[in-house]
Scaffold this motif. Sequence first.
Motif, mmCIF file in Angstrom:
data_model
loop_
_atom_site.group_PDB
_atom_site.id
_atom_site.type_symbol
_atom_site.label_atom_id
_atom_site.label_comp_id
_atom_site.label_asym_id
_atom_site.label_seq_id
_atom_site.Cartn_x
_atom_site.Cartn_y
_atom_site.Cartn_z
ATOM 1 N N THR A 179 -20.652 56.471 -55.192
ATOM 2 C CA THR A 179 -22.065 56.833 -55.123
ATOM 3 C C THR A 179 -22.364 57.687 -53.897
ATOM 4 O O THR A 179 -23.065 58.703 -53.978
ATOM 5 C CB THR A 179 -22.931 55.570 -55.109
ATOM 6 O OG1 THR A 179 -22.721 54.832 -56.315
ATOM 7 C CG2 THR A 179 -24.407 55.923 -54.983
ATOM 8 N N LEU A 224 -32.692 62.812 -61.325
ATOM 9 C CA LEU A 224 -32.260 62.104 -62.530
ATOM 10 C C LEU A 224 -30.790 61.725 -62.429
ATOM 11 O O LEU A 224 -30.387 60.610 -62.797
ATOM 12 C CB LEU A 224 -32.509 62.961 -63.770
ATOM 13 C CG LEU A 224 -33.969 63.205 -64.156
ATOM 14 C CD1 LEU A 224 -34.047 64.124 -65.360
ATOM 15 C CD2 LEU A 224 -34.660 61.883 -64.461
ATOM 16 N N TYR A 225 -29.974 62.651 -61.939
ATOM 17 C CA TYR A 225 -28.548 62.365 -61.785
ATOM 18 C C TYR A 225 -28.325 61.242 -60.771
ATOM 19 O O TYR A 225 -27.489 60.350 -60.977
ATOM 20 C CB TYR A 225 -27.795 63.626 -61.352
ATOM 21 C CG TYR A 225 -27.866 64.754 -62.358
ATOM 22 C CD1 TYR A 225 -27.697 64.515 -63.714
ATOM 23 C CD2 TYR A 225 -28.124 66.060 -61.951
ATOM 24 C CE1 TYR A 225 -27.772 65.542 -64.633
ATOM 25 C CE2 TYR A 225 -28.205 67.096 -62.870
ATOM 26 C CZ TYR A 225 -28.026 66.830 -64.212
ATOM 27 O OH TYR A 225 -28.102 67.844 -65.124
ATOM 28 N N LYS A 226 -29.091 61.279 -59.695
ATOM 29 C CA LYS A 226 -28.923 60.242 -58.673
ATOM 30 C C LYS A 226 -29.336 58.873 -59.197
ATOM 31 O O LYS A 226 -28.709 57.861 -58.868
ATOM 32 C CB LYS A 226 -29.728 60.613 -57.423
ATOM 33 C CG LYS A 226 -29.133 61.779 -56.636
ATOM 34 C CD LYS A 226 -29.870 61.994 -55.326
ATOM 35 C CE LYS A 226 -29.206 63.087 -54.502
ATOM 36 N NZ LYS A 226 -29.846 63.268 -53.184
ATOM 37 N N TRP A 227 -30.392 58.843 -60.003
ATOM 38 C CA TRP A 227 -30.800 57.569 -60.586
ATOM 39 C C TRP A 227 -29.771 57.070 -61.592
ATOM 40 O O TRP A 227 -29.537 55.860 -61.717
ATOM 41 C CB TRP A 227 -32.172 57.695 -61.231
ATOM 42 C CG TRP A 227 -33.280 57.466 -60.257
ATOM 43 C CD1 TRP A 227 -34.064 58.405 -59.654
ATOM 44 C CD2 TRP A 227 -33.728 56.210 -59.751
ATOM 45 N NE1 TRP A 227 -34.970 57.823 -58.803
ATOM 46 C CE2 TRP A 227 -34.790 56.471 -58.839
ATOM 47 C CE3 TRP A 227 -33.344 54.895 -59.963
ATOM 48 C CZ2 TRP A 227 -35.460 55.464 -58.156
ATOM 49 C CZ3 TRP A 227 -34.009 53.878 -59.287
ATOM 50 C CH2 TRP A 227 -35.053 54.164 -58.402
ATOM 51 N N ALA A 228 -29.160 57.969 -62.339
ATOM 52 C CA ALA A 228 -28.100 57.567 -63.272
ATOM 53 C C ALA A 228 -26.920 56.972 -62.509
ATOM 54 O O ALA A 228 -26.340 55.943 -62.908
ATOM 55 C CB ALA A 228 -27.643 58.765 -64.113
ATOM 56 N N VAL A 229 -26.578 57.605 -61.391
ATOM 57 C CA VAL A 229 -25.501 57.076 -60.546
ATOM 58 C C VAL A 229 -25.878 55.710 -59.990
ATOM 59 O O VAL A 229 -25.054 54.788 -59.906
ATOM 60 C CB VAL A 229 -25.182 58.066 -59.405
ATOM 61 C CG1 VAL A 229 -24.209 57.450 -58.401
ATOM 62 C CG2 VAL A 229 -24.597 59.348 -59.972
ATOM 63 N N ILE A 271 -27.829 53.455 -61.414
ATOM 64 C CA ILE A 271 -27.710 52.456 -62.476
ATOM 65 C C ILE A 271 -26.248 52.055 -62.677
ATOM 66 O O ILE A 271 -25.921 50.867 -62.815
ATOM 67 C CB ILE A 271 -28.300 52.996 -63.788
ATOM 68 C CG1 ILE A 271 -29.809 53.234 -63.634
ATOM 69 C CG2 ILE A 271 -28.047 52.029 -64.929
ATOM 70 C CD1 ILE A 271 -30.616 51.996 -63.350
ATOM 71 N N VAL A 272 -25.364 53.043 -62.685
ATOM 72 C CA VAL A 272 -23.928 52.743 -62.831
ATOM 73 C C VAL A 272 -23.440 51.908 -61.661
ATOM 74 O O VAL A 272 -22.661 50.959 -61.830
ATOM 75 C CB VAL A 272 -23.119 54.051 -62.955
ATOM 76 C CG1 VAL A 272 -21.621 53.759 -62.959
ATOM 77 C CG2 VAL A 272 -23.509 54.793 -64.228
#
Length: 208
Positions: free
Chosen positions: A171, A149-154, A156-157
């Motif tokens: 990233t 989840l954290y990697k996907w949030a990164v 998106i940013v």
Amino acid sequence: MVFPIPLKTEKASLPEPPTFLMPAENIQTEQTAESGGETAEHRLDWRNGVSLAWAAGACIYILSALVSYHIFLARKKRGSYAANIDISAVAAAVGLKKAPPVRICADTSPPMLVGVIKPVIYLPDMNFDDGLHMVLMHELMHYNRRDLLYKWAVFIVNGIHWFNPAAYMVTANINEACEISCDAAVTRNMSGDEKKKYMQTILNLIHK
């Protein structure tokens, strides 16, 4: 008798004087107003163009990555089979009551945890000897900490800041820090010899 008819008089509008007869300050004021309007309109068009280019770049970056990831997941699932492994003990060691399924895939190296909605652990088709439980602890620790989840949030940013080279560096650093943090969490309660064996197992898988 003839009565005089009153004449209706209207004030005649005077024509505007030619430009060469107008005062210089009036001409300058009109020209300034016109040029100011053109400048504001040009500035607005320029900003709209930049906004559209940014939005198009972000959409292309994110959508292309999502499509590639979907194809990647489909290829992994199609080229793998369910592993006959009981990982309940390893899952309990990292604080999990329920573990994701494990599949064996010939073209997977190193082991990986994929899928945000339905996570799956993919292992390469190889003999792990006695290092399998360490590999599983690493992937299950990622699952327990919700690192995907954290990697996907990164991601998106990074997609929002696709035009900034620093975003890609950040990233990459976050992903690397995530792996290091996971290794530290796995080896926290290990002895010195177990830590060496763990790191050697991970390094061997990375370089294969």
